[in-house]
Enzyme design. Sequence first.
Site, PDB file in Angstrom:
ATOM      1  N   ASN A  23       5.293   1.957  -6.571  1.00  0.00           N
ATOM      2  CA  ASN A  23       3.884   2.252  -6.325  1.00  0.00           C
ATOM      3  C   ASN A  23       3.754   3.740  -6.082  1.00  0.00           C
ATOM      4  O   ASN A  23       4.426   4.300  -5.215  1.00  0.00           O
ATOM      5  CB  ASN A  23       3.369   1.474  -5.116  1.00  0.00           C
ATOM      6  CG  ASN A  23       1.869   1.663  -4.906  1.00  0.00           C
ATOM      7  OD1 ASN A  23       1.429   2.702  -4.465  1.00  0.00           O
ATOM      8  ND2 ASN A  23       1.100   0.632  -5.229  1.00  0.00           N
ATOM      9  N   SER A  46      -0.069  -0.987  -9.083  1.00  0.00           N
ATOM     10  CA  SER A  46      -1.211  -0.445  -8.353  1.00  0.00           C
ATOM     11  C   SER A  46      -1.811  -1.548  -7.503  1.00  0.00           C
ATOM     12  O   SER A  46      -2.003  -2.684  -7.978  1.00  0.00           O
ATOM     13  CB  SER A  46      -2.273   0.093  -9.323  1.00  0.00           C
ATOM     14  OG  SER A  46      -3.362   0.643  -8.597  1.00  0.00           O
ATOM     15  N   GLU A  47      -2.117  -1.236  -6.243  1.00  0.00           N
ATOM     16  CA  GLU A  47      -2.536  -2.291  -5.314  1.00  0.00           C
ATOM     17  C   GLU A  47      -3.889  -2.910  -5.640  1.00  0.00           C
ATOM     18  O   GLU A  47      -4.248  -3.937  -5.069  1.00  0.00           O
ATOM     19  CB  GLU A  47      -2.504  -1.791  -3.863  1.00  0.00           C
ATOM     20  CG  GLU A  47      -3.377  -0.599  -3.553  1.00  0.00           C
ATOM     21  CD  GLU A  47      -2.619   0.718  -3.619  1.00  0.00           C
ATOM     22  OE1 GLU A  47      -2.894   1.590  -2.783  1.00  0.00           O
ATOM     23  OE2 GLU A  47      -1.770   0.877  -4.521  1.00  0.00           O
ATOM     24  N   ASN A  48      -4.638  -2.299  -6.561  1.00  0.00           N
ATOM     25  CA  ASN A  48      -5.881  -2.945  -6.964  1.00  0.00           C
ATOM     26  C   ASN A  48      -5.662  -4.023  -8.029  1.00  0.00           C
ATOM     27  O   ASN A  48      -6.621  -4.634  -8.489  1.00  0.00           O
ATOM     28  CB  ASN A  48      -6.908  -1.914  -7.454  1.00  0.00           C
ATOM     29  CG  ASN A  48      -6.426  -1.132  -8.659  1.00  0.00           C
ATOM     30  OD1 ASN A  48      -5.256  -0.799  -8.745  1.00  0.00           O
ATOM     31  ND2 ASN A  48      -7.330  -0.816  -9.576  1.00  0.00           N
TER      32      ASN A  48
END
Length: 218
Positions: A23, A46-48
Site C-alpha cells: 500500500n 488501495s484502501e478504497n
Amino acid sequence: MAEAKDIIAARVAKELKDGDVVNLGIGIPTLVANNLPPGIEIIIQSENGIMGMGPAPSPENLNPDITNAGGQPVTIKTGAMFFDSSTSFGIIRGGHVDATILGALEVDEKGNLANWIVPGKMVPGMGGAMDLVVGAKKVIVAMTHTQKGAAKILKKCTLPYTALGVVNMIVTEMGVMEVTKDGLVLTELHPDFTKEQVQAATEAELKISPNLKSMVDN
C-alpha cells in the site's frame, strides 16, 4: 526537493520483493512504483477497494472514476480487481499487506507515528492509515528529514498519534534508520551528508550501526 523525493523513493523501492502486496500512501510513497528494481513486480493495494493499481495515467487516458484513496486518478493493471471497503479493510486488518509505505509529520525514537492531523488545521480524516500501520507486516516511513528546517524525527511526537510503536524503518534523503528496542539506528548514510549532519537534523539520539553503509550502493 524533487531530487530528495526521488532519492527516498528509489531507496524504499529496494525494500520490496517480487510479488509483495504493497500500500502506497500519498506523496513521496506514490513515486516508489516508478523506482522498482528490474524484474520486481509488486501488487499495489488501495484502501478504497483496488488490488492491482498501475502508474498514474496520462492526461488523454485519465478516467475520473478510477482513483486511489486520495482521489488521485490511477490506472489498473491486467488482472486487477475492485471490491468494497469492508473487503479492503479485511485484507488490511487480516495481515495480507506485506508493506505499507507512508509519509509522516513526526516519528519518534520508539517508532510512534503522527501523520494525520495538525491541530487547528482542516483535515479530511485519518483515512486508512491507522489500520494500515497496525495490519501491515512492515511499516516504512518515507519522508524528507526536516520540515522548513525543523526536526521531524523526535524523542517523542508532539502531534496526535496515528499509532504507537508501529514504524519499522524511516527513509529520508539523508539516510536510513531502523527502529529497534534500543532506539533509532542509522544503518545507511547518503554520501552527500555526514553522520554529524544527520544527527544535527534529528532530535532523537541516533545510534550508528557498526556496519553503516552508503544509502546509494547497489
